[in-house]
Design a protein around this motif. Structure first.
Motif, PDB file in Angstrom:
ATOM      1  N   THR A 108       0.805  -1.225   0.000  1.00  0.00           N
ATOM      2  CA  THR A 108       0.000   0.000   0.000  1.00  0.00           C
ATOM      3  C   THR A 108       0.839   1.276   0.000  1.00  0.00           C
ATOM      4  O   THR A 108       0.286   2.374  -0.052  1.00  0.00           O
ATOM      5  N   CYS A 109       2.126   1.150   0.042  1.00  0.00           N
ATOM      6  CA  CYS A 109       3.013   2.316   0.151  1.00  0.00           C
ATOM      7  C   CYS A 109       3.050   3.092  -1.167  1.00  0.00           C
ATOM      8  O   CYS A 109       3.283   2.526  -2.235  1.00  0.00           O
ATOM      9  N   THR A 110       2.845   4.391  -1.073  1.00  0.00           N
ATOM     10  CA  THR A 110       2.841   5.241  -2.272  1.00  0.00           C
ATOM     11  C   THR A 110       4.200   5.884  -2.547  1.00  0.00           C
ATOM     12  O   THR A 110       4.375   6.517  -3.586  1.00  0.00           O
ATOM     13  N   THR A 111       5.155   5.720  -1.621  1.00  0.00           N
ATOM     14  CA  THR A 111       6.458   6.364  -1.805  1.00  0.00           C
ATOM     15  C   THR A 111       7.599   5.368  -2.005  1.00  0.00           C
ATOM     16  O   THR A 111       8.735   5.782  -2.222  1.00  0.00           O
TER      17      THR A 111
END
Length: 160
Positions: free
Chosen positions: A102-105
């Motif tokens: 789920t990490c966007t970075t």
């Protein structure tokens, strides 16, 4: 804040000291010259031997010497020998984290990590060993001219 571990800093100092003459050095000599505790220098030298950056020489005049020419050893290799792979975040190296899906970075951090890794791989021990220290009043400035890599590194500190 991005910061090297004390062990990586000391490892770089040990390697730089050894690169200046490429002779055989005892751990106690290196410790005395650099003002680092002898057990710490011994530990560092053993770690550097494991990564084939330093070779040990047996015998009465034994000690340690660089395993390769200073120009063939990158700063990245020294840091890796001391701390393991360079990774500015948990997920930017070889490990994964629980938020990976789920990490966007994550991809951004991996890209930044890659840039840092590449920069450190371009700086070799020979360049660090010939770095100039200039006095500017109370401040000492350590300069490494890496213009061929597009970088002039200057680090200022006040002796204490």
């Amino acid at each position: 804040m991005l910061r090297l571990s004390k062990l990586a800093d000391y490892g770089t100092q040990v390697m730089t000291y050894m690169a200046r003459d490429q002779a055989v050095h005892s751990a106690s000599e290196v410790a005395a010259e650099l003002g680092i505790a002898a057990p710490t220098v011994s530990k560092i030298l053993k770690m550097l031997v494991r990564k084939n950056l330093v070779a040990s020489v047996m015998g009465a005049k034994g000690g340690y010497l660089l395993a390769r020419l200073p120009s063939e050893i990158s700063v990245a290799e020294i840091i890796d020998a001391m701390d393991g792979p360079i990774s500015i975040t948990e997920c930017s190296g070889t490990t994964t984290c629980e938020r990976e899906s789920t990490c966007t970075t994550r991809s951004n951090w991996q890209g930044i990590n890659h840039i840092i890794q590449d920069a450190l791989e371009k700086v070799n021990l020979a360049e660090i060993a010939i770095a100039r220290i200039s006095e500017r009043g109370e401040e000492r400035v350590f300069e490494v001219d890496l213009t061929e890599h597009g970088v002039l590194l200057a680090v200022g500190f006040i002796p204490g």
